[in-house]
Design a protein around this motif. Structure first.
Motif, PDB file in Angstrom:
ATOM      1  N   LYS A 178       0.831  -1.053  -0.049  1.00  0.00           N
ATOM      2  CA  LYS A 178       0.034  -0.080   0.001  1.00  0.00           C
ATOM      3  C   LYS A 178       0.939   1.325   0.079  1.00  0.00           C
ATOM      4  O   LYS A 178       2.034   1.397   0.930  1.00  0.00           O
ATOM      5  N   ILE A 179       0.607   2.238  -1.168  1.00  0.00           N
ATOM      6  CA  ILE A 179       1.275   3.150  -0.957  1.00  0.00           C
ATOM      7  C   ILE A 179       0.348   4.527  -1.167  1.00  0.00           C
ATOM      8  O   ILE A 179      -0.248   4.712  -2.156  1.00  0.00           O
ATOM      9  N   GLY A 180       0.541   5.039   0.068  1.00  0.00           N
ATOM     10  CA  GLY A 180      -0.588   6.192   0.172  1.00  0.00           C
ATOM     11  C   GLY A 180      -1.915   5.512   0.441  1.00  0.00           C
ATOM     12  O   GLY A 180      -2.318   4.583   1.416  1.00  0.00           O
ATOM     13  N   THR A 181      -2.860   5.793  -0.564  1.00  0.00           N
ATOM     14  CA  THR A 181      -4.185   5.345  -0.587  1.00  0.00           C
ATOM     15  C   THR A 181      -4.068   4.094  -1.774  1.00  0.00           C
ATOM     16  O   THR A 181      -5.420   3.915  -2.272  1.00  0.00           O
ATOM     17  N   LYS A 182      -3.417   4.096  -2.507  1.00  0.00           N
ATOM     18  CA  LYS A 182      -3.225   2.955  -3.695  1.00  0.00           C
ATOM     19  C   LYS A 182      -2.421   1.893  -3.331  1.00  0.00           C
ATOM     20  O   LYS A 182      -1.697   1.686  -2.448  1.00  0.00           O
ATOM     21  N   TYR A 183      -2.610   0.919  -4.242  1.00  0.00           N
ATOM     22  CA  TYR A 183      -1.718  -0.385  -4.059  1.00  0.00           C
ATOM     23  C   TYR A 183      -1.106  -0.975  -5.330  1.00  0.00           C
ATOM     24  O   TYR A 183      -1.497  -0.485  -6.306  1.00  0.00           O
ATOM     25  N   GLU A 184      -0.083  -1.527  -5.244  1.00  0.00           N
ATOM     26  CA  GLU A 184       0.433  -2.441  -5.974  1.00  0.00           C
ATOM     27  C   GLU A 184       0.797  -3.711  -5.565  1.00  0.00           C
ATOM     28  O   GLU A 184       1.168  -3.974  -4.402  1.00  0.00           O
ATOM     29  N   GLY A 185       1.039  -4.723  -6.575  1.00  0.00           N
ATOM     30  CA  GLY A 185       1.226  -6.058  -6.218  1.00  0.00           C
ATOM     31  C   GLY A 185       2.023  -6.912  -7.101  1.00  0.00           C
ATOM     32  O   GLY A 185       2.433  -6.507  -8.215  1.00  0.00           O
ATOM     33  N   SER A 196       5.368 -10.820 -11.689  1.00  0.00           N
ATOM     34  CA  SER A 196       5.308  -9.622 -12.379  1.00  0.00           C
ATOM     35  C   SER A 196       4.364  -8.757 -11.469  1.00  0.00           C
ATOM     36  O   SER A 196       3.948  -9.091 -10.616  1.00  0.00           O
ATOM     37  N   THR A 197       4.821  -7.302 -11.875  1.00  0.00           N
ATOM     38  CA  THR A 197       4.207  -6.215 -10.991  1.00  0.00           C
ATOM     39  C   THR A 197       3.061  -5.465 -11.601  1.00  0.00           C
ATOM     40  O   THR A 197       3.136  -5.002 -12.720  1.00  0.00           O
ATOM     41  N   HIS A 198       2.164  -5.290 -10.824  1.00  0.00           N
ATOM     42  CA  HIS A 198       0.615  -4.712 -11.376  1.00  0.00           C
ATOM     43  C   HIS A 198       0.235  -3.741 -10.468  1.00  0.00           C
ATOM     44  O   HIS A 198       0.541  -3.790  -9.030  1.00  0.00           O
ATOM     45  N   LYS A 199      -0.529  -2.764 -11.158  1.00  0.00           N
ATOM     46  CA  LYS A 199      -1.427  -1.877 -10.143  1.00  0.00           C
ATOM     47  C   LYS A 199      -2.647  -2.729  -9.596  1.00  0.00           C
ATOM     48  O   LYS A 199      -3.058  -3.557 -10.377  1.00  0.00           O
ATOM     49  N   VAL A 200      -3.058  -2.240  -8.452  1.00  0.00           N
ATOM     50  CA  VAL A 200      -4.022  -3.252  -7.765  1.00  0.00           C
ATOM     51  C   VAL A 200      -5.085  -2.278  -7.153  1.00  0.00           C
ATOM     52  O   VAL A 200      -4.726  -1.159  -6.646  1.00  0.00           O
ATOM     53  N   GLN A 201      -6.426  -2.529  -7.443  1.00  0.00           N
ATOM     54  CA  GLN A 201      -7.452  -1.865  -6.691  1.00  0.00           C
ATOM     55  C   GLN A 201      -8.604  -2.689  -6.401  1.00  0.00           C
ATOM     56  O   GLN A 201      -8.701  -3.888  -7.093  1.00  0.00           O
ATOM     57  N   VAL A 202      -9.451  -2.211  -5.199  1.00  0.00           N
ATOM     58  CA  VAL A 202     -10.553  -2.984  -5.217  1.00  0.00           C
ATOM     59  C   VAL A 202     -11.919  -2.197  -5.718  1.00  0.00           C
ATOM     60  O   VAL A 202     -11.924  -0.917  -5.137  1.00  0.00           O
ATOM     61  N   ASP A 210      -5.173  -6.154 -12.428  1.00  0.00           N
ATOM     62  CA  ASP A 210      -4.855  -5.974 -13.610  1.00  0.00           C
ATOM     63  C   ASP A 210      -4.754  -7.025 -14.821  1.00  0.00           C
ATOM     64  O   ASP A 210      -5.286  -6.928 -16.017  1.00  0.00           O
ATOM     65  N   ILE A 211      -4.328  -8.231 -14.440  1.00  0.00           N
ATOM     66  CA  ILE A 211      -4.033  -9.305 -15.405  1.00  0.00           C
ATOM     67  C   ILE A 211      -5.213 -10.283 -15.023  1.00  0.00           C
ATOM     68  O   ILE A 211      -5.344 -11.268 -15.677  1.00  0.00           O
ATOM     69  N   VAL A 212      -5.607 -10.418 -13.659  1.00  0.00           N
ATOM     70  CA  VAL A 212      -6.325 -11.259 -13.324  1.00  0.00           C
ATOM     71  C   VAL A 212      -7.466 -10.767 -12.037  1.00  0.00           C
ATOM     72  O   VAL A 212      -7.047  -9.818 -11.591  1.00  0.00           O
ATOM     73  N   PHE A 213      -8.783 -11.434 -12.041  1.00  0.00           N
ATOM     74  CA  PHE A 213      -9.514 -10.450 -11.293  1.00  0.00           C
ATOM     75  C   PHE A 213      -9.989 -11.887 -10.163  1.00  0.00           C
ATOM     76  O   PHE A 213     -10.313 -12.954 -10.655  1.00  0.00           O
TER      77      PHE A 213
END
Length: 476
Positions: A178-185, A196-202, A210-213
């Motif tokens: 968690k970076i501030g109010t955003k996520y990456e995973g 691999s690294t991706h932007k993440v959101q709920v 990003d590539i899977v849900f």
């Protein structure tokens, strides 16, 4: 028919493909693969043009000897391939990766474990004063995950259940920061071969990686989205279905990826409405191909009279069989029980007995499909094609247009269907692969060809708004 008996053929015999990555060597390797394995070889090089082919090949081989860059070599060999006039037959060139001092290959990573059970994860949730938005139980068709915080702003998705034999309960499938109010995973591939690294959101009840849900099943959220529709909204290849008064408008950008499941979903969700809608548009413009049987899910709505399906014959060389099996069959074969494997073994043994032949597994040029009755709706269907409708998009069009309900509109399709069942041959250099069709469509024996000029529409369209023009045509 004799092949090119020049110094080219003599040189092929002495090549050490694993060692030599010069352009002239790659040319010779490509030439040999095409002549020995391409399904269209016997149609494309005949006694009438043998001399022209020989001269063309000598010319382009000589040019290849002067080339010393990969990209130029790929273009040169592709130029030689144009002799065959087959868009499925081509060189696939991947530019070499560039690595900085901060990047190393291969990636070194460790599979993490928490060894948490579902009971322990549930206990964690019950004791937490406040769960972060990202925390909770998430599920997909293959995984059930529990996301928990392991340190401030760091979360692990522990596997609670999985259908993937490469993974175990207690291992960490996702690592989220968690970076501030955003996520990456960080996402670990299903075979544990890469990360691999991706932007993440709920988004409401959906974990968008990003590539899977994944769908959130705990805690329960107020607003619930349908995960299939959410995936489709993010997938540029996904089909779509909209309704405009008494017209159902389907769009099919591709017959690849998750398209089968997505079409099945739309057919089920809108079944009642589709069966009450008198006019349909099937927009196949820009369809990039894939598996045409995906589109056949619509056949019960399209059908009016028996439909003829042309079969194909395979240029059944050992290397074609081996690559085809590894690319398309092996994973499925390994999932079968002994009875299923035995059944396929009988089929494969018969195929192997026909090595070095053009092999028609069906034993006849065509098959005919008959259904009990035609559905009353839709009454009329406009199927749109354009110059970018290719491969399986064209094959579906050929099947669908046999219905009395269907009128094909637009412009000629791309012409990329006479030879198919594509496999990829590796070459001596990792940046080069040869994409090669192994099947020959038996409609060619009737004098019909898709590749020469594409499929002609019944009605040609001009302008930009083809959908509105098509609606007017089917409502006349």
């Amino acid at each position: 028919m004799k092949r090119l008996l020049t110094f080219l053929s003599l040189a092929i015999a002495n090549l050490s493909f694993g060692q030599n990555c010069n352009c002239d060597s790659l040319f010779l390797q490509t030439q040999k693969i095409v002549e020995d394995n391409y399904a269209g070889w016997f149609d494309k090089v005949t006694t009438s043009n043998q001399t022209a082919y020989n001269e063309w090949t000598v010319k382009h081989y000589s040019l290849s000897k002067k080339i010393n860059t990969d990209s130029s070599c790929a273009k040169q060999i592709q130029e030689w391939i144009t002799f065959f006039k087959d868009k499925h037959l081509r060189i696939k060139y991947n530019k070499p990766k560039e690595f900085s001092d901060n990047k190393t290959e291969p990636k070194n990573f460790q599979i993490l474990t928490t060894n948490l059970t579902q009971s322990q994860i549930n206990n964690y949730y019950s004791k937490a004063k406040k769960l972060d938005l990202i925390e909770g139980i998430y599920e997909s068709s293959s995984y059930k995950l529990g996301i928990t915080q392991v340190k401030p702003n760091l979360f692990y998705a522990t596997i609670i259940n999985t259908e993937n034999e490469n993974w175990k309960v207690g291992e960490v499938k996702l690592v989220i920061k968690k970076i501030g109010t955003k996520y990456e995973g960080a996402f670990y591939e299903g075979d544990k071969s890469d990360i691999s690294t991706h932007k993440v959101q709920v988004v409401d009840n959906i974990l968008d990686f990003d590539i899977v849900f994944y769908e959130k099943t705990f805690p329960i959220v107020k607003t619930k989205r349908d995960i299939t529709e959410y995936e489709m909204s993010k997938d540029r290849y996904a089909p779509s279905l909209t309704f405009k008064n008494d017209v159902a408008i389907w769009r099919f950008p591709s017959f690849e990826n998750n398209t089968y499941e997505q079409i099945a979903y739309l057919l089920k969700k809108y079944k009642d409405k589709l069966e009450a809608t008198p006019y349909w548009i099937l927009d196949m413009s820009n369809n990039s191909g894939g598996d045409y049987s995906i589109g056949l899910q619509l056949l019960e709505y399209i059908y009016t009279n028996p439909i003829i399906f042309y079969n194909a014959e395979m240029r059944l060389t050992k290397s074609n069989f081996d690559i085809w099996y590894k690319s398309y069959i092996s994973t499925y074969y390994e999932s079968l029980d002994s009875a299923g494997k035995n059944k396929l073994d009988v089929r494969f043994n018969k195929m192997k007995a026909n090595y070095d032949k053009m092999y028609n597994e069906d034993g006849k040029p065509t098959d005919t499909l008959k259904m009990e009755k035609a559905k009353p709706f839709p009454k009329k269907i406009a199927l749109l094609i354009n110059e970018n409708t290719i491969s399986s998009g064209e094959l579906f069009t050929m099947v669908a247009r046999q219905s009395n309900k269907v009128v094909v509109v637009g412009v000629n399709s791309g012409g990329m269907m006479d030879y198919g069942n594509v496999v990829h041959y590796k070459t001596a250099c990792s940046t080069f692969r040869l994409q090669l069709p192994t099947n020959r469509q038996l409609w060619l024996d009737t004098g019909f060809s898709v590749d020469k000029e594409g499929i002609r529409p019944d009605i040609y369209l001009k302008g930009s708004d083809w959908t509105e023009q098509a609606i007017k045509i089917i409502k006349k």
